[in-house]
Design a protein around this motif. Structure first.
Motif, PDB file in Angstrom:
ATOM      1  N   ARG A  55     -73.269   4.173   8.530  1.00  8.57           N
ATOM      2  CA  ARG A  55     -72.190   3.239   8.184  1.00  8.57           C
ATOM      3  C   ARG A  55     -72.629   1.800   8.436  1.00  8.57           C
ATOM      4  O   ARG A  55     -72.287   0.900   7.678  1.00  8.57           O
ATOM      5  CB  ARG A  55     -70.922   3.545   8.977  1.00  8.57           C
ATOM      6  CG  ARG A  55     -70.314   4.907   8.651  1.00  8.57           C
ATOM      7  CD  ARG A  55     -69.162   5.261   9.592  1.00  8.57           C
ATOM      8  NE  ARG A  55     -69.566   5.102  10.976  1.00  8.57           N
ATOM      9  CZ  ARG A  55     -68.904   4.372  11.888  1.00  8.57           C
ATOM     10  NH1 ARG A  55     -67.780   3.770  11.588  1.00  8.57           N
ATOM     11  NH2 ARG A  55     -69.350   4.277  13.123  1.00  8.57           N
ATOM     12  N   VAL A  56     -73.417   1.602   9.508  1.00  7.87           N
ATOM     13  CA  VAL A  56     -73.934   0.266   9.820  1.00  7.87           C
ATOM     14  C   VAL A  56     -74.882  -0.189   8.702  1.00  7.87           C
ATOM     15  O   VAL A  56     -74.805  -1.335   8.236  1.00  7.87           O
ATOM     16  CB  VAL A  56     -74.631   0.246  11.194  1.00  7.87           C
ATOM     17  CG1 VAL A  56     -75.310  -1.087  11.451  1.00  7.87           C
ATOM     18  CG2 VAL A  56     -73.631   0.584  12.301  1.00  7.87           C
ATOM     19  N   LYS A  57     -75.784   0.694   8.260  1.00  5.80           N
ATOM     20  CA  LYS A  57     -76.702   0.365   7.164  1.00  5.80           C
ATOM     21  C   LYS A  57     -75.926   0.011   5.896  1.00  5.80           C
ATOM     22  O   LYS A  57     -76.277  -0.932   5.185  1.00  5.80           O
ATOM     23  CB  LYS A  57     -77.631   1.546   6.869  1.00  5.80           C
ATOM     24  CG  LYS A  57     -78.686   1.782   7.915  1.00  5.80           C
ATOM     25  CD  LYS A  57     -79.512   3.005   7.562  1.00  5.80           C
ATOM     26  CE  LYS A  57     -80.381   3.420   8.726  1.00  5.80           C
ATOM     27  NZ  LYS A  57     -81.032   4.713   8.487  1.00  5.80           N
ATOM     28  N   ALA A  61     -75.766  -3.594   3.749  1.00  2.84           N
ATOM     29  CA  ALA A  61     -75.922  -3.713   2.297  1.00  2.84           C
ATOM     30  C   ALA A  61     -74.719  -4.435   1.695  1.00  2.84           C
ATOM     31  O   ALA A  61     -74.872  -5.287   0.817  1.00  2.84           O
ATOM     32  CB  ALA A  61     -76.090  -2.328   1.662  1.00  2.84           C
ATOM     33  N   PHE A  62     -73.522  -4.120   2.173  1.00  2.00           N
ATOM     34  CA  PHE A  62     -72.318  -4.816   1.709  1.00  2.00           C
ATOM     35  C   PHE A  62     -72.457  -6.320   1.959  1.00  2.00           C
ATOM     36  O   PHE A  62     -72.194  -7.131   1.083  1.00  2.00           O
ATOM     37  CB  PHE A  62     -71.082  -4.311   2.449  1.00  2.00           C
ATOM     38  CG  PHE A  62     -70.490  -3.026   1.937  1.00  2.00           C
ATOM     39  CD1 PHE A  62     -71.156  -2.190   1.056  1.00  2.00           C
ATOM     40  CD2 PHE A  62     -69.234  -2.635   2.365  1.00  2.00           C
ATOM     41  CE1 PHE A  62     -70.600  -1.003   0.603  1.00  2.00           C
ATOM     42  CE2 PHE A  62     -68.653  -1.462   1.919  1.00  2.00           C
ATOM     43  CZ  PHE A  62     -69.329  -0.645   1.035  1.00  2.00           C
ATOM     44  N   ALA A  63     -72.851  -6.670   3.190  1.00  5.36           N
ATOM     45  CA  ALA A  63     -72.931  -8.082   3.585  1.00  5.36           C
ATOM     46  C   ALA A  63     -73.948  -8.833   2.730  1.00  5.36           C
ATOM     47  O   ALA A  63     -73.705  -9.985   2.341  1.00  5.36           O
ATOM     48  CB  ALA A  63     -73.283  -8.197   5.063  1.00  5.36           C
ATOM     49  N   LYS A  64     -75.075  -8.202   2.431  1.00 11.36           N
ATOM     50  CA  LYS A  64     -76.099  -8.860   1.615  1.00 11.36           C
ATOM     51  C   LYS A  64     -75.619  -9.095   0.188  1.00 11.36           C
ATOM     52  O   LYS A  64     -76.172  -9.933  -0.515  1.00 11.36           O
ATOM     53  CB  LYS A  64     -77.386  -8.035   1.608  1.00 11.36           C
ATOM     54  CG  LYS A  64     -78.130  -8.115   2.925  1.00 11.36           C
ATOM     55  CD  LYS A  64     -79.409  -7.312   2.901  1.00 11.36           C
ATOM     56  CE  LYS A  64     -80.114  -7.412   4.246  1.00 11.36           C
ATOM     57  NZ  LYS A  64     -81.315  -6.574   4.311  1.00 11.36           N
ATOM     58  N   GLU A  65     -74.591  -8.364  -0.213  1.00 13.67           N
ATOM     59  CA  GLU A  65     -74.055  -8.517  -1.567  1.00 13.67           C
ATOM     60  C   GLU A  65     -72.722  -9.262  -1.582  1.00 13.67           C
ATOM     61  O   GLU A  65     -71.980  -9.202  -2.553  1.00 13.67           O
ATOM     62  CB  GLU A  65     -73.912  -7.136  -2.223  1.00 13.67           C
ATOM     63  CG  GLU A  65     -75.224  -6.407  -2.403  1.00 13.67           C
ATOM     64  CD  GLU A  65     -76.222  -7.182  -3.249  1.00 13.67           C
ATOM     65  OE1 GLU A  65     -75.809  -7.884  -4.197  1.00 13.67           O
ATOM     66  OE2 GLU A  65     -77.438  -7.079  -2.977  1.00 13.67           O
ATOM     67  N   ARG A 120     -61.790   4.332  -1.251  1.00 15.57           N
ATOM     68  CA  ARG A 120     -62.183   2.953  -1.575  1.00 15.57           C
ATOM     69  C   ARG A 120     -63.171   2.971  -2.737  1.00 15.57           C
ATOM     70  O   ARG A 120     -64.093   3.784  -2.777  1.00 15.57           O
ATOM     71  CB  ARG A 120     -62.839   2.271  -0.378  1.00 15.57           C
ATOM     72  CG  ARG A 120     -61.875   2.038   0.755  1.00 15.57           C
ATOM     73  CD  ARG A 120     -62.457   1.073   1.766  1.00 15.57           C
ATOM     74  NE  ARG A 120     -61.588   0.941   2.907  1.00 15.57           N
ATOM     75  CZ  ARG A 120     -60.563   0.098   2.979  1.00 15.57           C
ATOM     76  NH1 ARG A 120     -60.294  -0.691   1.975  1.00 15.57           N
ATOM     77  NH2 ARG A 120     -59.830   0.036   4.060  1.00 15.57           N
ATOM     78  N   THR A 121     -62.970   2.025  -3.629  1.00 20.15           N
ATOM     79  CA  THR A 121     -63.875   1.858  -4.768  1.00 20.15           C
ATOM     80  C   THR A 121     -64.227   0.379  -4.837  1.00 20.15           C
ATOM     81  O   THR A 121     -64.126  -0.320  -3.857  1.00 20.15           O
ATOM     82  CB  THR A 121     -63.192   2.318  -6.078  1.00 20.15           C
ATOM     83  OG1 THR A 121     -62.010   1.552  -6.267  1.00 20.15           O
ATOM     84  CG2 THR A 121     -62.847   3.802  -6.035  1.00 20.15           C
ATOM     85  N   GLY A 122     -64.633  -0.090  -5.988  1.00 23.17           N
ATOM     86  CA  GLY A 122     -64.907  -1.513  -6.154  1.00 23.17           C
ATOM     87  C   GLY A 122     -66.278  -1.773  -6.746  1.00 23.17           C
ATOM     88  O   GLY A 122     -67.047  -0.848  -7.025  1.00 23.17           O
ATOM     89  N   ASP A 123     -66.563  -3.050  -6.917  1.00 24.38           N
ATOM     90  CA  ASP A 123     -67.812  -3.466  -7.560  1.00 24.38           C
ATOM     91  C   ASP A 123     -69.059  -2.976  -6.823  1.00 24.38           C
ATOM     92  O   ASP A 123     -70.095  -2.731  -7.440  1.00 24.38           O
ATOM     93  CB  ASP A 123     -67.872  -4.988  -7.678  1.00 24.38           C
ATOM     94  CG  ASP A 123     -66.853  -5.534  -8.667  1.00 24.38           C
ATOM     95  OD1 ASP A 123     -66.402  -4.769  -9.535  1.00 24.38           O
ATOM     96  OD2 ASP A 123     -66.512  -6.729  -8.561  1.00 24.38           O
ATOM     97  N   LEU A 124     -68.974  -2.838  -5.516  1.00 23.45           N
ATOM     98  CA  LEU A 124     -70.157  -2.433  -4.752  1.00 23.45           C
ATOM     99  C   LEU A 124     -70.592  -0.999  -5.054  1.00 23.45           C
ATOM    100  O   LEU A 124     -71.720  -0.620  -4.763  1.00 23.45           O
ATOM    101  CB  LEU A 124     -69.923  -2.617  -3.253  1.00 23.45           C
ATOM    102  CG  LEU A 124     -69.867  -4.084  -2.808  1.00 23.45           C
ATOM    103  CD1 LEU A 124     -69.462  -4.191  -1.345  1.00 23.45           C
ATOM    104  CD2 LEU A 124     -71.199  -4.783  -3.041  1.00 23.45           C
ATOM    105  N   THR A 125     -69.730  -0.211  -5.686  1.00 28.37           N
ATOM    106  CA  THR A 125     -70.142   1.148  -6.061  1.00 28.37           C
ATOM    107  C   THR A 125     -71.237   1.133  -7.120  1.00 28.37           C
ATOM    108  O   THR A 125     -71.940   2.123  -7.284  1.00 28.37           O
ATOM    109  CB  THR A 125     -68.957   1.991  -6.581  1.00 28.37           C
ATOM    110  OG1 THR A 125     -68.431   1.382  -7.763  1.00 28.37           O
ATOM    111  CG2 THR A 125     -67.885   2.165  -5.525  1.00 28.37           C
TER     112      THR A 125
END
Length: 172
Positions: A55-57, A61-65, A120-125
């Motif tokens: 979950r941390v990894k 990845a979320f934060a970098k995007e 949860r969905t969204g652009d990051l998928t």
């Protein structure tokens, strides 16, 4: 409780406690979800458990995007739902619908068993960096995550307004 009663009382839990089902406790839910209607019996889906450092990894990845690194930490268990395009003879969208059906079936089963679930969905998928965290193959698409945990003692009931059935059910 009937299936109709279970579906009618189900709602999303955007906040859950740190409790989560074990890997072994998920087995019967996955087996049951596999009974979803599946044109061609392709089983064009898979589920990925994300716990602890995974979950941390994902958060990194979320934060970098441009997303929030904390989002994946909102539940002890995330279940990534992946659609797999297995056959060129069956439309890709049909295979994605099966994977989405599995996600919803899992959310119903987990809810009925007493777990809080939020899909949860969204652009990051559709993000390459996020796909890499999940080790997705080229023929796979991330459909979202089921955030799973304990139901909080006090939860804002998200009662759904009644629909006007005639707006959603018609005849030719």
């Amino acid at each position: 409780m009937s299936a109709l009663q279970a579906v009618m009382r189900r709602h999303s839990y955007p906040q859950v406690t740190a409790d989560a089902p074990t890997h072994e406790q998920l087995h019967p839910f996955v087996e049951a979800a596999a009974t979803i209607a599946d044109h061609g019996s392709l089983k064009p889906w898979r589920l990925i458990e994300l716990r602890g450092d995974d979950r941390v990894k994902l958060g990194k990845a979320f934060a970098k995007e441009g997303g929030s690194a904390d989002k994946p930490l909102r539940a002890s268990l995330l279940i990534a739902v992946v659609a797999i395009h297995r056959s060129k003879s069956k439309p890709e969208w049909e295979q994605e619908v099966v994977a989405s059906g599995v996600a919803y079936m899992m959310s119903l089963l987990l809810d009925e068993a007493g777990w809080g679930v939020f899909w949860r969905t969204g652009d990051l998928t559709r993000n390459k960096r996020v796909a890499k965290v999940h080790k997705l193959a080229k023929n796979e698409k991330l459909m979202g995550w089921l955030y799973v945990g304990g139901k909080p003692a006090k939860s804002k009931s998200q009662s759904r307004p009644k629909i006007t059935v005639s707006q959603h059910l018609s005849t030719p």
